[in-house]
Design a protein around this motif. Structure first.
Motif, PDB file in Angstrom:
ATOM      1  N   GLY A  84      35.762  48.915  48.190  1.00 34.95           N
ATOM      2  CA  GLY A  84      34.432  48.654  48.748  1.00 34.95           C
ATOM      3  C   GLY A  84      33.358  48.678  47.663  1.00 34.95           C
ATOM      4  O   GLY A  84      32.446  47.847  47.656  1.00 34.95           O
ATOM      5  N   ALA A  85      33.477  49.634  46.741  1.00 33.33           N
ATOM      6  CA  ALA A  85      32.523  49.714  45.626  1.00 33.33           C
ATOM      7  C   ALA A  85      32.652  48.488  44.733  1.00 33.33           C
ATOM      8  O   ALA A  85      31.653  47.956  44.233  1.00 33.33           O
ATOM      9  CB  ALA A  85      32.754  50.991  44.826  1.00 33.33           C
ATOM     10  N   LEU A  86      33.894  48.036  44.533  1.00 31.01           N
ATOM     11  CA  LEU A  86      34.121  46.820  43.740  1.00 31.01           C
ATOM     12  C   LEU A  86      33.426  45.615  44.383  1.00 31.01           C
ATOM     13  O   LEU A  86      32.811  44.797  43.694  1.00 31.01           O
ATOM     14  CB  LEU A  86      35.619  46.535  43.634  1.00 31.01           C
ATOM     15  CG  LEU A  86      36.410  47.136  42.469  1.00 31.01           C
ATOM     16  CD1 LEU A  86      37.864  46.720  42.584  1.00 31.01           C
ATOM     17  CD2 LEU A  86      35.832  46.711  41.137  1.00 31.01           C
ATOM     18  N   GLU A  87      33.535  45.506  45.696  1.00 32.84           N
ATOM     19  CA  GLU A  87      32.913  44.387  46.401  1.00 32.84           C
ATOM     20  C   GLU A  87      31.397  44.436  46.284  1.00 32.84           C
ATOM     21  O   GLU A  87      30.739  43.402  46.164  1.00 32.84           O
ATOM     22  CB  GLU A  87      33.333  44.395  47.871  1.00 32.84           C
ATOM     23  CG  GLU A  87      34.781  43.979  48.101  1.00 32.84           C
ATOM     24  CD  GLU A  87      35.080  43.753  49.565  1.00 32.84           C
ATOM     25  OE1 GLU A  87      34.631  44.575  50.388  1.00 32.84           O
ATOM     26  OE2 GLU A  87      35.750  42.762  49.897  1.00 32.84           O
ATOM     27  N   LYS A  88      30.839  45.652  46.308  1.00 32.39           N
ATOM     28  CA  LYS A  88      29.383  45.793  46.149  1.00 32.39           C
ATOM     29  C   LYS A  88      28.954  45.337  44.762  1.00 32.39           C
ATOM     30  O   LYS A  88      27.899  44.719  44.600  1.00 32.39           O
ATOM     31  CB  LYS A  88      28.967  47.252  46.372  1.00 32.39           C
ATOM     32  CG  LYS A  88      29.057  47.720  47.804  1.00 32.39           C
ATOM     33  CD  LYS A  88      28.649  49.179  47.924  1.00 32.39           C
ATOM     34  CE  LYS A  88      28.815  49.690  49.345  1.00 32.39           C
ATOM     35  NZ  LYS A  88      28.475  51.138  49.458  1.00 32.39           N
ATOM     36  N   MET A  89      29.776  45.642  43.747  1.00 28.98           N
ATOM     37  CA  MET A  89      29.464  45.189  42.394  1.00 28.98           C
ATOM     38  C   MET A  89      29.513  43.665  42.313  1.00 28.98           C
ATOM     39  O   MET A  89      28.696  43.041  41.655  1.00 28.98           O
ATOM     40  CB  MET A  89      30.429  45.814  41.381  1.00 28.98           C
ATOM     41  CG  MET A  89      30.050  47.221  40.954  1.00 28.98           C
ATOM     42  SD  MET A  89      31.083  47.863  39.615  1.00 28.98           S
ATOM     43  CE  MET A  89      32.291  48.766  40.557  1.00 28.98           C
ATOM     44  N   GLN A  90      30.496  43.084  42.983  1.00 33.27           N
ATOM     45  CA  GLN A  90      30.626  41.625  42.988  1.00 33.27           C
ATOM     46  C   GLN A  90      29.429  40.980  43.674  1.00 33.27           C
ATOM     47  O   GLN A  90      28.907  39.952  43.219  1.00 33.27           O
ATOM     48  CB  GLN A  90      31.917  41.216  43.699  1.00 33.27           C
ATOM     49  CG  GLN A  90      32.156  39.719  43.763  1.00 33.27           C
ATOM     50  CD  GLN A  90      32.338  39.099  42.389  1.00 33.27           C
ATOM     51  OE1 GLN A  90      32.728  39.773  41.443  1.00 33.27           O
ATOM     52  NE2 GLN A  90      32.035  37.826  42.284  1.00 33.27           N
TER      53      GLN A  90
END
Length: 230
Positions: A123-129
């Motif tokens: 989820g954190a990765l998706e927010k960065m994306q």
């Protein structure tokens, strides 16, 4: 004098930042209009807009709808008169601490992270994306990713240690992203790829891969920050 053809918007941004450093433009001041700057620098309005957008993302200026662009009241760490907030020694100490703690956290996460932990990391990765797509820095998602790895170890003391330096972590994360965005030493997208490599290694329970990916990322952060704070 006109602007050189190489990276026109960066040249314009440099000139605006230099005016701020010299006190020609002060915190809270309104910048000249886009058309005025385009005319004085002999460039297109599009180049000026791109320069202003870069400075906005770097948190140097703010755009007020219908009013124009203004110098932020508080400058980011990259400005000389704010170097005292996070010094070169602070960076060395903080990244030294992070390497010791977070490489170990990455190792433990490989054997302790459950499905819920992996979902949170992703989820954190998706927010960065999403931040990349929206031309934002995304330092909050960056911090969330790193603290989530510590949480996945099941060792609250490791979480507390990172939490104790969270303010400086966030400031250095924001500063690193500003530098990479502005100077193009790396792109924000590259930071996302480094985090993705850490996530994939943890997901695959690849201990050596996770440790190496985390260390590579932190070494890169340290290198960019120390280079900028010479």
């Amino acid at each position: 004098m006109g602007i050189s053809r190489k990276k026109v918007h960066e040249e314009i941004a440099d000139l605006i930042m230099e005016d701020i450093r010299k006190g020609i433009l002060n915190p809270g001041d309104k910048l000249p209009s886009i058309s005025s700057m385009a005319e004085s620098h002999q460039v297109s309005s599009a180049s000026v807009r791109e320069a202003l957008n870069t400075l906005r993302v770097m948190d140097v200026i703010e755009v007020k709808h219908g009013q124009g662009s203004y110098v932020k009241e508080r400058m980011p760490l990259g400005f000389e008169y704010e170097f005292e907030i996070i010094t070169r020694k602070d960076i060395e100490n903080l990244l030294g601490l992070r390497k010791i703690i977070e490489v170990g956290c990455a190792e433990l996460a490989c054997t302790h992270a459950g499905e819920d932990d992996l979902v949170k990391l992703y989820g954190a990765l998706e927010k960065m994306q999403t931040a990349v797509m929206n031309n934002e820095l995304g330092e909050q998602a960056d911090y969330e990713f790193h603290i989530s790895i510590a949480e996945s170890t099941g060792n609250q003391m490791l979480v507390d240690l990172l939490d104790d330096v969270s303010e400086k972590m966030l400031e250095t994360m924001k500063e690193t992203r500003r530098i990479w965005l502005y100077e193009e030493k790396k792109s924000i997208r590259r930071i996302h790829e480094e985090h993705k490599a850490i996530y994939e290694a943890i997901r695959k329970k690849d201990i050596e891969g996770a440790k190496e990916a985390m260390l590579t990322h932190l070494n890169g952060v340290e290198s960019v920050l120390l280079e900028h704070h010479k």
